[in-house]
Design an enzyme around this catalytic site. Structure first.
Site, PDB file in Angstrom:
ATOM      1  N   PHE A 150      27.530  24.758 -71.113  1.00  0.00           N
ATOM      2  CA  PHE A 150      27.953  25.356 -72.382  1.00  0.00           C
ATOM      3  C   PHE A 150      28.103  26.862 -72.323  1.00  0.00           C
ATOM      4  O   PHE A 150      28.810  27.448 -73.138  1.00  0.00           O
ATOM      5  CB  PHE A 150      26.953  24.996 -73.492  1.00  0.00           C
ATOM      6  CG  PHE A 150      25.628  25.723 -73.412  1.00  0.00           C
ATOM      7  CD1 PHE A 150      25.481  27.028 -73.881  1.00  0.00           C
ATOM      8  CD2 PHE A 150      24.515  25.104 -72.867  1.00  0.00           C
ATOM      9  CE1 PHE A 150      24.271  27.694 -73.801  1.00  0.00           C
ATOM     10  CE2 PHE A 150      23.297  25.765 -72.790  1.00  0.00           C
ATOM     11  CZ  PHE A 150      23.174  27.062 -73.252  1.00  0.00           C
ATOM     12  N   LYS A 174      34.774  17.246 -67.320  1.00  0.00           N
ATOM     13  CA  LYS A 174      33.862  16.863 -68.400  1.00  0.00           C
ATOM     14  C   LYS A 174      33.113  18.124 -68.817  1.00  0.00           C
ATOM     15  O   LYS A 174      32.117  18.498 -68.234  1.00  0.00           O
ATOM     16  CB  LYS A 174      32.877  15.788 -67.926  1.00  0.00           C
ATOM     17  CG  LYS A 174      32.298  14.894 -69.040  1.00  0.00           C
ATOM     18  CD  LYS A 174      31.547  15.617 -70.150  1.00  0.00           C
ATOM     19  CE  LYS A 174      30.172  16.103 -69.691  1.00  0.00           C
ATOM     20  NZ  LYS A 174      29.421  16.738 -70.842  1.00  0.00           N
ATOM     21  N   GLU A 177      29.619  19.222 -74.292  1.00  0.00           N
ATOM     22  CA  GLU A 177      29.945  18.731 -75.631  1.00  0.00           C
ATOM     23  C   GLU A 177      29.527  19.713 -76.720  1.00  0.00           C
ATOM     24  O   GLU A 177      29.865  19.530 -77.890  1.00  0.00           O
ATOM     25  CB  GLU A 177      29.295  17.365 -75.867  1.00  0.00           C
ATOM     26  CG  GLU A 177      27.779  17.355 -75.920  1.00  0.00           C
ATOM     27  CD  GLU A 177      27.101  17.282 -74.556  1.00  0.00           C
ATOM     28  OE1 GLU A 177      25.917  16.893 -74.519  1.00  0.00           O
ATOM     29  OE2 GLU A 177      27.751  17.613 -73.537  1.00  0.00           O
ATOM     30  N   SER A 227      21.641  23.182 -65.122  1.00  0.00           N
ATOM     31  CA  SER A 227      20.226  23.381 -64.828  1.00  0.00           C
ATOM     32  C   SER A 227      19.841  22.701 -63.516  1.00  0.00           C
ATOM     33  O   SER A 227      20.517  21.775 -63.051  1.00  0.00           O
ATOM     34  CB  SER A 227      19.370  22.819 -65.969  1.00  0.00           C
ATOM     35  OG  SER A 227      19.460  21.401 -65.996  1.00  0.00           O
ATOM     36  N   CYS A 282      23.356  32.019 -65.922  1.00  0.00           N
ATOM     37  CA  CYS A 282      22.519  31.761 -64.751  1.00  0.00           C
ATOM     38  C   CYS A 282      22.382  32.986 -63.867  1.00  0.00           C
ATOM     39  O   CYS A 282      21.550  32.997 -62.960  1.00  0.00           O
ATOM     40  CB  CYS A 282      23.076  30.588 -63.944  1.00  0.00           C
ATOM     41  SG  CYS A 282      24.653  30.928 -63.145  1.00  0.00           S
ATOM     42  N   GLU A 383      13.103  28.792 -66.285  1.00  0.00           N
ATOM     43  CA  GLU A 383      14.353  29.459 -66.648  1.00  0.00           C
ATOM     44  C   GLU A 383      14.481  29.386 -68.169  1.00  0.00           C
ATOM     45  O   GLU A 383      14.769  28.332 -68.730  1.00  0.00           O
ATOM     46  CB  GLU A 383      15.558  28.794 -65.982  1.00  0.00           C
ATOM     47  CG  GLU A 383      16.862  29.515 -66.293  1.00  0.00           C
ATOM     48  CD  GLU A 383      18.086  28.830 -65.697  1.00  0.00           C
ATOM     49  OE1 GLU A 383      19.075  29.531 -65.418  1.00  0.00           O
ATOM     50  OE2 GLU A 383      18.057  27.598 -65.533  1.00  0.00           O
TER      51      GLU A 383
END
Length: 500
Positions: A150, A174, A177, A227, A282, A383
């Site tokens: 995201f 993909k 969402e 992640s 990240c 994280e």
């Protein structure tokens, strides 16, 4: 009326048929503005089938045809920068300037893909033995898939599909969402640029869609950014199914500040790297390691700058930091700050109670700064993925490097110093895939590759750059021997003198 984001399959919008939808919120208001169709396995199969059908012709298309499409695509993306950025801001929440920067970094990879003709040149060795030549070429894989996070809903997809399709593959994306609209616009613009139907497909969904791609026999390779736990799952599952995998995981990026560093520059860097894009990246610096006696002064300078950051809606030009993606994520980030003191940290700035007037239901959190953090505290080990900066104190360069190398993550890192020898030693000794020297966020330019070490990367290939080209192609070596024309059978005259 709430809009619906549907799939993009075979060059057109395809309405979801699963009956399942996910909510998409405006992080600045907390209001649900959109619903996104969540794909069933059958819908994933339809997208892969469209990609497989398109590969029959795209996989054998000329390099000239592919690059012509990509050049037109680059021009359309450039013309629609603001439109893409506006969608990112509306669904992710980051400020417009951050969103524009994201689009610009994605464009770098499109530009790299435009030059794919030089990237795909093969090799030739002649006369390796008597009348024997050996050539090496790289060929496309077939249908490949990308699963993206995201936090960069346009940039990370553009790290993947432009190179993949330039190499002759077809692609099923993909996206997250949580902020799906940018991906659809990217696909629509590719179609407008002349990309044949089915070469790029977008299916929205959750774990059902992810597993559908990981288990599909016609998907040859999977790219992932997200992640570490999910990266590990993606790598294990796709590899078990015989697929090529690049799975980029999480991070805990450290910035080592030596006593000789320009502390004003280091503080500026720490604030922008820790709190930019609300820390939801990240490559954010989430741990500053202060060496020697500079810790107090450095923390004071960071606090002074952090207190001036203006937080507000991403579409407000005066905002420097926006909200977090969801209320649940905001609450999770806040929990690390509220629990820090009990684990020994000094809470210099606590942003957990921050609100924005007129937008009280938004997913707001302020900037938090934790000092004297221990390596066994949750705020250091996990994280956080939010605007929380931990400062750790060490006595020496050696102690700092040892602390950093003990982290299970190895994505990016930085050193701030005026000493070239120290910087050179650091870049050789630190266990991370990307290193910055007086650069806080060392994301490589498009023609170098992005990737970490240890628990920050699963698979052998980094993303984009030369590694990206190699990931989306496979090598083939041909060894050839041809008889000399002079040895042609009697009665065949090729115009060559006879040897006997």
């Amino acid at each position: 009326m709430t809009k619906t984001v549907n799939h993009w399959i075979g060059g057109r919008t395809v309405e979801g048929t699963s009956g399942q939808y996910g909510p998409v919120t405006d992080p600045a208001t907390g209001a649900v503005t959109t619903r996104v169709a969540l794909a069933s396995v059958a819908e994933v199969d339809a997208a892969v089938a469209a990609a497989k059908a398109a590969y029959a012709t795209w996989g054998t298309s000329s390099l000239a045809q592919r690059t012509a499409v990509l050049f037109r695509y680059r021009a359309l993306l450039d013309a629609h920068r603001d439109d893409i950025a506006a969608l990112i801001t509306a669904e992710h929440g980051k400020v417009h300037s951050d969103a524009l920067g994201e689009v610009a970094r994605g464009l770098e990879i499109v530009e790299l893909a435009c030059g794919i003709t030089t990237q795909l040149k093969g090799e030739l060795s002649t006369q390796v033995s008597n009348r024997v030549d050996v050539s090496s070429i790289r060929q496309s894989l077939g249908v490949v898939a990308g699963i993206t996070p995201f936090n960069f809903p346009a940039m990370v997809p553009m790290w993947m599909f432009p190179l993949a399709i330039a190499c002759g593959n077809t692609f099923v994306l993909k996206p997250s969402e949580k902020d799906p609209s940018a991906a659809n616009l990217l696909a629509e613009l590719a179609s407008e640029a002349g990309l044949p139907d089915g070469v790029l497909n977008v299916v929205h969904g959750d774990k059902v869609a992810v597993d559908g791609l990981l288990n599909h026999p016609d998907v040859a390779a999977v790219s992932f950014v997200g992640s570490t736990p999910i990266a590990r799952y993606i790598h294990a599952t796709a590899s078990a199914n015989g697929k090529r995998v690049q799975a980029l995981g999480g991070a805990k990026n450290h910035m080592l500040v030596l006593p000789d560093a320009d502390l004003d520059a280091a503080a500026d860097a720490a604030v922008s790297a820790a709190y930019g894009s609300a820390g939801e990246r990240c490559m954010a610096i989430s741990a500053v390691v202060a060496v020697g006696a500079i810790g107090d002064e450095l923390v004071a300078k960071i606090r002074e700058r952090a207190e001036k950051i203006k937080i507000g809606p991403g579409n407000d030009p005066t905002s420097e930091m926006g909200p977090l993606i969801t209320a649940a994520h905001r609450d999770k980030v806040a929990s690390y700050v509220t629990g820090a003191a009990a684990q020994g940290a000094e809470v210099v700035l606590d942003g957990t109670g921050h609100t924005v007037e007129g937008f009280e239901d938004g997913h707001w959190i302020g900037l938090s700064l934790l000092d004297k953090v221990s390596t066994d505290s949750d705020a250091y080990k996990d994280e956080i993925f939010g605007p929380v900066l931990c400062v750790l104190r060490v006595e020496s360069y050696e102690d700092g490097v040892a602390l950093m190398n003990a982290s299970p993550f190895g994505n990016g890192t930085a050193i701030f110093t005026r000493d070239g020898g120290a910087a050179r030693r650091f870049q050789l000794e630190i266990q991370a895939g990307m290193v910055g020297v007086n650069v806080p966020i060392p994301v490589p330019v498009g023609y170098h590759s992005f990737g970490g070490w240890k628990d920050s990367l699963f698979g052998d290939h980094h993303i984009y750059g030369n590694d990206g080209v190699h990931f989306y192609t496979r090598g083939k070596v041909t060894t050839t021997r041809w008889p000399d024309p002079a040895d042609a059978p009697a009665g065949v005259d090729l115009g060559f003198p006879r040897n006997h």
